[in-house]
Enzyme design. Structure first.
Site, mmCIF file in Angstrom:
data_model
loop_
_atom_site.group_PDB
_atom_site.id
_atom_site.type_symbol
_atom_site.label_atom_id
_atom_site.label_comp_id
_atom_site.label_asym_id
_atom_site.label_seq_id
_atom_site.Cartn_x
_atom_site.Cartn_y
_atom_site.Cartn_z
ATOM 1 N N ILE A 93 19.640 22.860 -57.028
ATOM 2 C CA ILE A 93 18.272 22.639 -56.541
ATOM 3 C C ILE A 93 17.646 21.416 -57.201
ATOM 4 O O ILE A 93 16.621 20.912 -56.738
ATOM 5 C CB ILE A 93 17.386 23.885 -56.783
ATOM 6 C CG1 ILE A 93 17.312 24.224 -58.287
ATOM 7 C CG2 ILE A 93 17.898 25.063 -55.994
ATOM 8 C CD1 ILE A 93 16.337 25.335 -58.605
ATOM 9 N N GLY A 108 21.732 17.238 -66.960
ATOM 10 C CA GLY A 108 22.075 18.575 -66.485
ATOM 11 C C GLY A 108 21.606 18.779 -65.058
ATOM 12 O O GLY A 108 20.952 17.909 -64.472
ATOM 13 N N LYS A 133 20.775 26.466 -65.683
ATOM 14 C CA LYS A 133 20.835 25.047 -66.036
ATOM 15 C C LYS A 133 22.183 24.762 -66.700
ATOM 16 O O LYS A 133 22.531 25.384 -67.700
ATOM 17 C CB LYS A 133 19.681 24.701 -66.985
ATOM 18 C CG LYS A 133 19.546 23.226 -67.312
ATOM 19 C CD LYS A 133 18.317 23.008 -68.183
ATOM 20 C CE LYS A 133 18.115 21.548 -68.544
ATOM 21 N NZ LYS A 133 16.930 21.344 -69.408
ATOM 22 N N ASP A 154 7.690 17.037 -72.378
ATOM 23 C CA ASP A 154 8.052 16.303 -71.166
ATOM 24 C C ASP A 154 7.199 16.789 -69.990
ATOM 25 O O ASP A 154 7.714 17.380 -69.032
ATOM 26 C CB ASP A 154 9.537 16.517 -70.861
ATOM 27 C CG ASP A 154 10.067 15.490 -69.865
ATOM 28 O OD1 ASP A 154 9.367 14.490 -69.618
ATOM 29 O OD2 ASP A 154 11.176 15.694 -69.336
#
Length: 553
Positions: free
Chosen positions: A122, A128, A143, A278
């Site tokens: 997705i 990753g 992940k 982030d």
């Protein structure tokens, strides 16, 4: 590993060679000699676009490096920051067979670990990629680290370290300071981001800090399906935080949403000391109930108690519009050189505060401040220590998200309100009062001890027995330059005199030889000593308003 690093160094050098030649010609028009040349804003934009293409070509590590550079105005000119800010960490996912090998090496057969697993990723990032699956009737996000990414990253980090001496030849001392810190920070950050065990621990800690807070949702980690290269989490869907039209359709108050986002980050940095680092729009979403969903804790950091205190002092000084307090906090954090011109930097901070509050600033005043800075310092005195780099990144990106949600968002007003509610402003006032009391005590003691000392000094002066030792610090090499000019001037005068005497006695050939061999070199050296100026030749950017105006131009 070394052979791969050497090969990557050659590839990187070839990719960046056009920029290297251009920067070398900025110093000397003909590479090895000649005058320097000015670079226009349009040329810097073109070079930034070349840099962007090169980073994309070189792959995952350099994409991450470009993202980090886009948040570092202390390292790059504003045109580069603008162009690199468009760099998204979105790359095509690796083949499922390769990703499956990584997944099964960590967890065992996919069919035995998960009830269902969708092999179509997705999202794909440089380090990753994320897949949807289900386990025990619950939807989860898995992940998976990119296959063989570790060797490539380590080779590229060696290349970055080897390239630093070359890059530093083209920048000033202040930016070299920040660039070294950035290289260290980048190596540490990218290694941490590849460690999914660490990401899981940071996610859990931050989740616990907001336990019971309905404004924020952080996915739960599924420990039995996680490891160093695989992280399985609760799947929490939501609407991307910058899709304002969808948020309006959901009935979300965007001003309230922006305020809640800033308050969450203020708590993380000031109160908790551990934060999600982030916050770009791809990692923030809004749930149906209006809560803010946080994704991807690979880039996260900690703030020690000393820096926390100084950040509080900075925010309190901004809230009180205490310019001296702002400068003191910046100096104590190590972001501002103690030798900076406080008067000029104070006016810069006044402009920054007015711009942050959305006040209209007359452009002539901005230009006046810039001219003052250029005339008093050759190198912008703001630096960014390693322990504050992630904090600056967070502040910059969060402000951008908040302004997207509400163009009139007042960052300072929200911070002031938060500090007041948490009692930080009262603590600051109390510290000032206590400091004033201590100062009164020291002054009282000085009134008793200074007069006898002064009396002894005056007695020695009256007896002509007073010696004063003076130490002069010449950090900018002014005395050295002055001495060189005197020597060049004397030698030039001797040369001119010798040429004149030889010419007067009719030996024109000897006069030409002496003039060319002795007089001319010293004339050139003396000329260059008056002409050259070290440091940055760029106009510092102080306010978003000034940056916006440059974009419009």
């Amino acid at each position: 590993m070394n052979l791969r690093a050497y090969w990557r160094f050659l590839v990187v050098f070839y990719q960046f060679s056009p920029l290297i030649v251009a920067y070398a010609r900025d110093r000397h028009r003909f590479l090895l000699f000649g005058p320097s040349r000015a670079v226009t804003a349009e040329e810097r934009v073109e070079r930034a676009e070349v840099l962007l293409d090169s980073l994309l070509t070189l792959g995952p590590t350099f994409i991450k490096l470009g993202q980090l550079l886009s948040t570092r105005p202390d390292v790059l000119p504003p045109e580069y920051v603008d162009v690199l800010s468009s760099l998204q960490d979105e790359v095509p996912p690796a083949d499922w067979d390769e990703a499956r090998a990584v997944l099964e090496a960590e967890l065992g057969p996919v069919e035995e670990t998960f009830d269902e697993f969708d092999p179509e990723a997705i999202s794909g990032a440089s380090l990753g990629q994320v897949y949807l699956a289900s386990r025990d009737g619950e939807r989860v996000a898995v992940k998976v680290r990119r296959p063989n990414i570790e060797e490539l990253v380590e080779a590229d980090l060696r290349v970055v370290r080897w390239s630093l001496p070359l890059v530093m030849r083209f920048i000033g001392e202040g930016r070299a300071f920040s660039l070294e810190n950035l290289a260290d920070e980048f190596a540490k950050t990218i290694r941490q981001e590849m460690d999914y065990d660490r990401e899981g621990r940071m996610l859990k800690e931050i989740r616990e800090n907001f336990e019971g807070n309905g404004s924020i949702r952080i996915p739960r980690v599924v420990d039995e399906c996680s490891g160093p290269r695989v992280l399985t989490m609760e799947y929490v869907p939501g609407v991307k935080i910058t899709r304002v039209e969808q948020l309006d359709e959901m009935g979300v108050d965007r001003t309230d949403l922006a305020e809640r986002l800033q308050r969450i980050y203020l708590q993380m940095i000031i109160d908790d000391g551990v934060f999600h680092a982030d916050p770009h729009p791809g990692n923030l979403a809004v749930a149906d109930d209006g809560s803010i969903i946080f994704y991807d804790f690979g880039m996260s950091g900690r703030v020690d108690s000393y820096i926390q205190g100084k950040i509080v002092d900075f925010y309190v000084a901004v809230a009180n519009q205490d310019i001296d307090g702002i400068l003191d906090a910046l100096i104590e954090m190590g972001t501002l050189s103690p030798e900076a011109d406080r008067r000029v930097m104070g006016e810069v901070m006044e402009l920054a505060i007015a711009d942050a509050r959305g006040e209209d600033i007359e452009q002539y005043r901005v230009q006046q401040i810039i001219e003052q800075v250029e005339s008093t310092i050759y190198e912008f005195p703001l630096r960014l220590p390693r322990n504050l780099a992630l904090v600056l990144r967070v502040a910059t990106v969060v402000e951008g998200v908040c302004v997207t949600l509400d163009p009139d968002f007042d960052f300072i007003a929200v911070a002031t309100s938060y500090l007041t509610e948490q009692g930080y402003r009262e603590e600051s006032v109390q510290r000032i009062v206590e400091g004033a009391g201590e100062q009164v005590q020291r002054t009282a003691r000085s009134l008793l001890t200074v007069p006898p000392k002064l009396d002894r000094v005056l007695d020695r002066a009256e007896r002509e027995n007073l010696t004063v030792n003076v130490r002069v610090e010449d950090r900018n090499g002014v005395f050295d330059l002055f001495a060189k000019r005197i020597v060049y001037g004397v030698l030039l005068a001797v040369g001119v005199l010798s040429v004149s005497i030889l010419y007067a006695f009719g030996d024109s050939v000897a006069a030409v030889v002496v003039g060319a061999a002795l007089t001319a070199p010293f004339a050139v050296l003396l000329y260059r000593s008056f002409r050259s100026r070290s440091g940055l030749r760029a106009t510092p950017q102080f306010t978003r308003q000034n940056l916006r105006q440059r974009r419009e131009e």
